[in-house]
Design a protein around this motif. Structure first.
Motif, PDB file in Angstrom:
ATOM      1  N   ALA A  67     -16.655-100.250  -8.424  1.00  0.00           N
ATOM      2  CA  ALA A  67     -16.156-101.647  -7.108  1.00  0.00           C
ATOM      3  C   ALA A  67     -14.426-101.458  -6.920  1.00  0.00           C
ATOM      4  CB  ALA A  67     -16.306-103.016  -7.877  1.00  0.00           C
ATOM      5  N   SER A  68     -14.164-100.504  -8.195  1.00  0.00           N
ATOM      6  CA  SER A  68     -12.747-100.048  -7.493  1.00  0.00           C
ATOM      7  C   SER A  68     -12.570 -98.869  -6.701  1.00  0.00           C
ATOM      8  CB  SER A  68     -11.508 -99.722  -9.249  1.00  0.00           C
ATOM      9  OG  SER A  68     -10.511 -99.190  -8.682  1.00  0.00           O
ATOM     10  N   ILE A  69     -12.751 -98.408  -6.592  1.00  0.00           N
ATOM     11  CA  ILE A  69     -13.804 -97.075  -4.987  1.00  0.00           C
ATOM     12  C   ILE A  69     -13.270 -97.438  -4.438  1.00  0.00           C
ATOM     13  CG2 ILE A  69     -14.940 -94.715  -4.559  1.00  0.00           C
ATOM     14  CD1 ILE A  69     -15.145 -94.702  -7.814  1.00  0.00           C
ATOM     15  N   ARG A  70     -14.526 -98.947  -4.268  1.00  0.00           N
ATOM     16  CA  ARG A  70     -14.877 -99.508  -2.394  1.00  0.00           C
ATOM     17  C   ARG A  70     -13.586-100.018  -2.226  1.00  0.00           C
ATOM     18  NH1 ARG A  70     -19.536 -99.214  -0.771  1.00  0.00           N
ATOM     19  NH2 ARG A  70     -21.481 -98.432  -1.466  1.00  0.00           N
ATOM     20  N   ARG A  71     -13.186-100.952  -2.875  1.00  0.00           N
ATOM     21  CA  ARG A  71     -11.432-101.669  -3.165  1.00  0.00           C
ATOM     22  C   ARG A  71      -9.927-100.111  -2.788  1.00  0.00           C
ATOM     23  NH1 ARG A  71     -12.353-104.715  -7.582  1.00  0.00           N
ATOM     24  NH2 ARG A  71     -11.349-103.353  -8.813  1.00  0.00           N
ATOM     25  N   VAL A  85      -6.080 -84.331   4.067  1.00  0.00           N
ATOM     26  CA  VAL A  85      -6.904 -83.244   3.330  1.00  0.00           C
ATOM     27  C   VAL A  85      -6.877 -84.355   2.249  1.00  0.00           C
ATOM     28  CG1 VAL A  85      -5.317 -81.398   1.664  1.00  0.00           C
ATOM     29  CG2 VAL A  85      -4.808 -81.418   3.944  1.00  0.00           C
ATOM     30  N   LEU A  86      -8.404 -84.194   1.365  1.00  0.00           N
ATOM     31  CA  LEU A  86      -8.570 -84.838   0.615  1.00  0.00           C
ATOM     32  C   LEU A  86      -8.278 -83.446  -0.805  1.00  0.00           C
ATOM     33  CD1 LEU A  86      -9.812 -87.610  -1.186  1.00  0.00           C
ATOM     34  CD2 LEU A  86     -11.919 -86.830   0.006  1.00  0.00           C
ATOM     35  N   ILE A  87      -8.088 -83.965  -1.814  1.00  0.00           N
ATOM     36  CA  ILE A  87      -7.700 -83.375  -3.043  1.00  0.00           C
ATOM     37  C   ILE A  87      -8.929 -84.019  -3.946  1.00  0.00           C
ATOM     38  CG2 ILE A  87      -6.763 -82.058  -4.574  1.00  0.00           C
ATOM     39  CD1 ILE A  87      -4.581 -80.865  -3.020  1.00  0.00           C
ATOM     40  N   ASN A  88      -9.697 -83.533  -4.272  1.00  0.00           N
ATOM     41  CA  ASN A  88     -10.358 -83.960  -5.230  1.00  0.00           C
ATOM     42  C   ASN A  88     -10.243 -83.551  -6.284  1.00  0.00           C
ATOM     43  OD1 ASN A  88     -11.645 -85.671  -3.853  1.00  0.00           O
ATOM     44  ND2 ASN A  88     -13.713 -85.463  -3.637  1.00  0.00           N
ATOM     45  N   LEU A 121     -16.677 -92.178   1.726  1.00  0.00           N
ATOM     46  CA  LEU A 121     -16.496 -93.250   2.273  1.00  0.00           C
ATOM     47  C   LEU A 121     -15.025 -93.411   3.080  1.00  0.00           C
ATOM     48  CD1 LEU A 121     -16.359 -96.344  -1.302  1.00  0.00           C
ATOM     49  CD2 LEU A 121     -18.170 -96.105   1.346  1.00  0.00           C
ATOM     50  N   LEU A 122     -14.547 -91.807   2.456  1.00  0.00           N
ATOM     51  CA  LEU A 122     -12.758 -91.628   3.113  1.00  0.00           C
ATOM     52  C   LEU A 122     -13.635 -90.276   4.167  1.00  0.00           C
ATOM     53  CD1 LEU A 122     -10.957 -91.090   0.301  1.00  0.00           C
ATOM     54  CD2 LEU A 122     -11.452 -93.386   2.255  1.00  0.00           C
ATOM     55  N   LEU A 123     -14.293 -89.638   4.743  1.00  0.00           N
ATOM     56  CA  LEU A 123     -14.955 -89.290   5.148  1.00  0.00           C
ATOM     57  C   LEU A 123     -14.489 -89.506   7.164  1.00  0.00           C
ATOM     58  CD1 LEU A 123     -18.768 -87.273   4.758  1.00  0.00           C
ATOM     59  CD2 LEU A 123     -15.895 -86.230   4.939  1.00  0.00           C
ATOM     60  N   ASP A 124     -14.812 -90.793   7.225  1.00  0.00           N
ATOM     61  CA  ASP A 124     -14.342 -91.366   8.848  1.00  0.00           C
ATOM     62  C   ASP A 124     -12.990 -90.835   9.702  1.00  0.00           C
ATOM     63  OD1 ASP A 124     -13.526 -92.919   6.816  1.00  0.00           O
ATOM     64  OD2 ASP A 124     -13.820 -94.638   8.368  1.00  0.00           O
ATOM     65  N   ARG A 277     -28.428 -92.567  -4.591  1.00  0.00           N
ATOM     66  CA  ARG A 277     -29.212 -93.664  -4.880  1.00  0.00           C
ATOM     67  C   ARG A 277     -28.149 -93.717  -6.798  1.00  0.00           C
ATOM     68  NH1 ARG A 277     -33.572 -89.800  -4.360  1.00  0.00           N
ATOM     69  NH2 ARG A 277     -32.948 -89.275  -6.544  1.00  0.00           N
ATOM     70  N   GLU A 278     -27.516 -92.730  -7.117  1.00  0.00           N
ATOM     71  CA  GLU A 278     -26.523 -93.652  -7.724  1.00  0.00           C
ATOM     72  C   GLU A 278     -25.424 -94.789  -7.365  1.00  0.00           C
ATOM     73  OE1 GLU A 278     -28.429 -92.999 -10.490  1.00  0.00           O
ATOM     74  OE2 GLU A 278     -26.928 -92.618 -11.922  1.00  0.00           O
ATOM     75  N   VAL A 279     -24.841 -94.039  -6.039  1.00  0.00           N
ATOM     76  CA  VAL A 279     -23.743 -95.066  -5.672  1.00  0.00           C
ATOM     77  C   VAL A 279     -23.721 -96.154  -5.539  1.00  0.00           C
ATOM     78  CG1 VAL A 279     -22.157 -93.227  -6.981  1.00  0.00           C
ATOM     79  CG2 VAL A 279     -22.922 -93.360  -4.677  1.00  0.00           C
ATOM     80  N   GLY A 280     -25.372 -96.379  -4.964  1.00  0.00           N
ATOM     81  CA  GLY A 280     -25.163 -97.039  -4.016  1.00  0.00           C
ATOM     82  C   GLY A 280     -25.490 -96.891  -2.318  1.00  0.00           C
ATOM     83  N   LEU A 281     -25.263 -95.897  -2.771  1.00  0.00           N
ATOM     84  CA  LEU A 281     -25.184 -95.061  -1.096  1.00  0.00           C
ATOM     85  C   LEU A 281     -26.408 -94.668  -0.188  1.00  0.00           C
ATOM     86  CD1 LEU A 281     -22.027 -92.900  -0.502  1.00  0.00           C
ATOM     87  CD2 LEU A 281     -22.154 -95.025   0.480  1.00  0.00           C
ATOM     88  N   ALA A 282     -27.433 -94.542  -0.639  1.00  0.00           N
ATOM     89  CA  ALA A 282     -28.699 -94.182  -0.010  1.00  0.00           C
ATOM     90  C   ALA A 282     -29.021 -94.579   0.910  1.00  0.00           C
ATOM     91  CB  ALA A 282     -29.710 -94.585  -1.529  1.00  0.00           C
TER      92      ALA A 282
END
Ligand SMILES: NC(=O)c1ccc[n+]([C@@H]2O[C@H](COP(=O)([O-])OP(=O)(O)OC[C@H]3O[C@@H](n4cnc5c(N)ncnc54)[C@H](OP(=O)(O)O)[C@@H]3O)[C@@H](O)[C@H]2O)c1
Length: 283
Positions: A67-71, A85-88, A121-124, A277-282
């Motif tokens: 939920a925090s990641i979605r916010r 640039v996205l650095i994981n 969620l940030l790909l766009d 499936r685990e994170v609800g993106l399926a």
């Protein structure tokens, strides 16, 4: 010219802080993703103190909480229209089995699944960049890992090597599968091993548990500083040499060979579909 925008996870400490400092000094607008407001603000002050032509801002995100990641993703969309640039980078390692808010084993949950959801969620925002780069901070510890599809959350037979190794192998498989999926959009995706770096990885910053280990390790010369450790991530983010290079694994700013299990595209696809499936993106 508009500054390039970079997002760094785990930006309040170790290599994430060093990376944020360097990219800000080089003129980037850096979004520092941190889970603690207090630690994040302290880190932001350190980045701002370096000066340079860029800017930095704090954005809160707990990668152990979907939920925090979605916010967080909504917050980032409100701040920027493009991400270059996205650095994981954020990562955990735990001698004891722990779980995220959503019941995932902690290392797999934070190091892989949290970043998996965040990145998707940030790909766009990355697709609108003319030179989008995604960098996944993995580790040579992937060699000790195996994706355990029977018991991915390691409810049985947990140990720290299985947990951390699995999460870091997942980082590399994720980067390779993602590279295929975003190739058409001109986004490159690479993973890296920073080498052995003296950071506070594994220290529980809530309690300070584990600090003594780092005081002892600090006396050994074999470890790099966080700045040295961050240099490959900074290279992959900023060097013109990396334009168009994708699906590689880097060590010391050079492509490096992976072993067979990290190049197993079937496992990478299976991990991707399981993660969705685990994170609800399926779909
Ligand atoms: N150090 C090494 O020798 C080494 C070697 C190979 C790979 N790596 C990789 O390098 C990366 C950076 O690690 P580091 O060595 O710089 O360690 P570090 O100083 O411990 O940094 C880890 C960062 O991750 C953040 N983090 C942990 N859990 C989080 C969560 N639930 N949500 C959001 N952020 C979270 C931490 O935030 P808090 O301060 O709030 O805990 C911290 O900012 C990791 O991916 C690690 O696996 C390190």
């Amino acid at each position: 010219m508009t500054a390039k925008t970079a997002l760094v996870t785990g930006a309040n400490s170790g290599m994430g802080l060093a990376t944020s400092r360097e990219l800000t000094a080089r003129g980037y607008r850096v979004l520092m993703a941190c889970r603690s407001q207090a630690r994040g603000e302290a880190a932001l002050r350190q980045v701002e103190a370096v000066g340079g032509s860029g800017s930095a801002e704090l954005v809160l995100c707990d990668l152990a909480d979907l939920a925090s990641i979605r916010r967080f993703a909504d917050d980032v969309h409100g701040r920027v229209s493009t991400l270059d640039v996205l650095i994981n980078n954020a990562g955990v390692v735990s001698p004891k089995r722990q779980e995220t808010q959503d019941g995932f084993e902690l290392a797999l949950g934070v190091n892989h699944l949290g970043h998996f959801l965040m990145t998707n969620l940030l790909l766009d925002l990355m697709k609108t960049s003319s030179d989008g780069r995604i960098i996944v901070v993995a580790s040579g510890a992937y060699k000790a890992g195996k994706i355990d599809f029977e018991d991915p959350h390691l409810r049985q037979h947990y140990n720290v090597i299985r947990s951390y190794g699995q999460s870091k192998l997942a980082n590399i498989l994720f980067a390779r599968e993602l590279a295929l999926r975003v190739h058409e959009q001109g986004i490159v995706v690479n993973s890296l091993h920073p080498g052995a770096v003296l950071t506070q990885l594994g220290v529980n910053r809530g309690t300070g548990f584990g600090q003594g280990v780092y005081r002892a390790l600090g006396k050994l010369p074999a470890f790099q500083t966080p700045e040295e450790g961050a240099s490959t991530a900074v290279y992959l983010a900023d060097s013109p040499e990396v334009s168009g290079i994708s699906r590689e694994y880097f060590y010391r700013s050079q492509p490096h060979r992976l072993n067979r299990k990290a190049e197993d595209d079937e496992t990478a696809l299976r991990l991707w579909e399981w993660s969705e499936r685990e994170v609800g993106l399926a779909p």
